[in-house]
Write a protein that holds these residues in place. Structure first.
Motif: not given
Length: 296
Positions: A100-128
Motif C-alpha cells: 500500500q506504499t510506494s517510494f520514488t525519487r525526485q533527483q533534483g529540486p525542480l519544483g512541485l510539478g516535477h515531483a508530481v510527474w515523478c509519480a506518473r508510472d506508479i499512479v498510471g492512468d487513473e485520477p489521483f
C-alpha cells in the motif's frame, strides 16, 4: 465510467532549509506535531478518505520516512514484552498494509510539478489525490474526504482543488482561484481562474489554494512538456491552467483551520492547535498555556 480515487501522492523531497539545523539530518516531514510526525498526520487524512495506496516522492536523506511506514520488529517485540499494549496497537493501526506504499525519487529540486510527474508510472492512468505535507488541515471532517465526496457527486468528474478563505489584503501571498456560483452543498464552485500570488488589489476572490488536489492523469503529459516557470522550476499551477482549457476544475471550500508547517510560526501554531484538540492532553495543555501567557 468515472474511476474512483484510490491513490494519493505526497511530495516529500524538499530540503526544509527554513528549519535548519533541525532538518540537517531529519526530514522536515518527520518533525512532530504533538506526538505524530507531520507526514503521519497527512497520511492519516488520506487513509480516512479511503485512499488505498500512498505514493511518496522522496529525495536524498529521506529514508527515515520509508522506515517510518514500515514494521519495526524489535520495537514491537519490546513493547509486547513490556506490556505496552496501547502503544503497540497504535503502531499497528498506523502501519499501511503490504503493497500500500510506494517510494520514488525526485533527483533534483525542480519544483512541485516535477515531483508530481515523478509519480506518473506508479499512479498510471487513473485520477489521483495530491496532498502537500506542509499543509495540515484540522476540521470536523478530513479535507480530502470532503473533496472525494464532492468529486463523486459530479457525474463529469473533472479536477478538484481545496480552497479556504484568507483576508482580502493578504491574497497576494497565495495561489488564488476565481470561481463561479456555488453548486451542490454550497461549498463547491466551478473554477474560472487560477492565479499564483496576484498583485495587490487584483485577486478575483479571497479563496486560496490549500494544498489538496484531485487531478486527472492527463496532467502528467502536460507536466512532461511544461516549460520551467518561476524560480526555474516546473510549476504545477501552470500545467493545471493548461489542463483547465480541456477539463473542468472545481474548488471545494474547507471550513476548518489550516496550518502551514513549512514556516516556523505555522508549525508552532499547529502544535498548539493539535494539542488543544487532543482529548487526553487538551485540558491540561490549555491550563499550562494560559499560565505561560499570563506569566510576568
Amino acid at each position: 465510467m468515472k474511476k474512483p480515487i484510490r491513490k494519493a501522492v505526497f511530495p516529500v523531497a524538499g530540503l526544509g532549509t527554513r528549519f535548519l539545523p533541525a532538518t540537517k539530518a531529519m526530514p522536515k516531514e518527520m518533525l512532530t506535531v504533538v506526538d505524530r510526525p507531520v507526514i503521519q498526520h497527512v497520511v492519516d487524512e488520506a487513509r480516512a478518505a479511503g485512499i488505498e495506496h500512498c505514493v511518496f516522492v522522496t529525495g536524498r536523506n529521506k529514508g527515515v520516512i520509508e522506515d517510518h511506514f514500515d514494521s519495526q520488529f524489535e520495537l514491537e517485540r519490546t513493547l509486547e514484552a513490556r506490556g505496552k499494549t496501547k502503544e503497540l496497537e497504535q503502531l499497528r493501526r498506523d502501519l499501511p498494509g503490504p503493497g500500500q506504499t510506494s517510494f520514488t525519487r525526485q533527483q533534483g529540486p525542480l519544483g512541485l510539478g516535477h515531483a508530481v510527474w515523478c509519480a506518473r508510472d506508479i499512479v498510471g492512468d487513473e485520477p489521483f489525490a495530491l496532498l502537500l505535507p506542509d499543509m495540515l488541515h484540522l476540521g470536523v471532517r478530513p479535507c480530502l474526504a470532503e473533496m472525494i465526496e464532492a468529486y463523486e457527486a459530479h457525474a463529469t468528474g473533472g479536477n478538484m482543488i481545496a480552497v479556504y478563505e484568507v483576508p482580502a489584503d493578504q491574497t497576494h501571498q497565495y495561489g488564488i482561484t476565481g470561481v463561479g456560483e456555488p453548486i451542490g452543498n454550497g461549498k463547491v464552485y466551478p473554477i474560472t481562474q487560477m492565479i499564483e500570488k496576484p498583485a495587490k488589489g487584483t485577486a478575483p476572490s479571497n479563496l486560496a489554494i490549500s494544498g489538496r488536489y484531485i487531478l486527472q492523469p492527463e496532467i502528467f503529459d502536460l507536466l512532461a512538456k511544461q516549460e520551467r516557470g518561476a524560480g526555474g522550476e516546473i510549476q504545477l499551477t501552470d500545467a493545471m491552467i493548461t489542463l483547465s482549457k480541456s477539463q473542468p476544475f472545481f474548488a471545494t471550500r474547507f471550513d476548518g483551520d489550516i496550518y502551514d508547517c513549512g514556516s516556523k510560526l505555522g508549525f508552532l501554531a499547529a502544535n498548539a492547535a493539535y494539542a488543544l484538540s487532543n482529548p487526553e492532553l487538551g485540558a491540561d495543555y490549555r491550563r499550562d498555556l494560559e499560565a505561560l501567557l499570563t506569566k510576568k
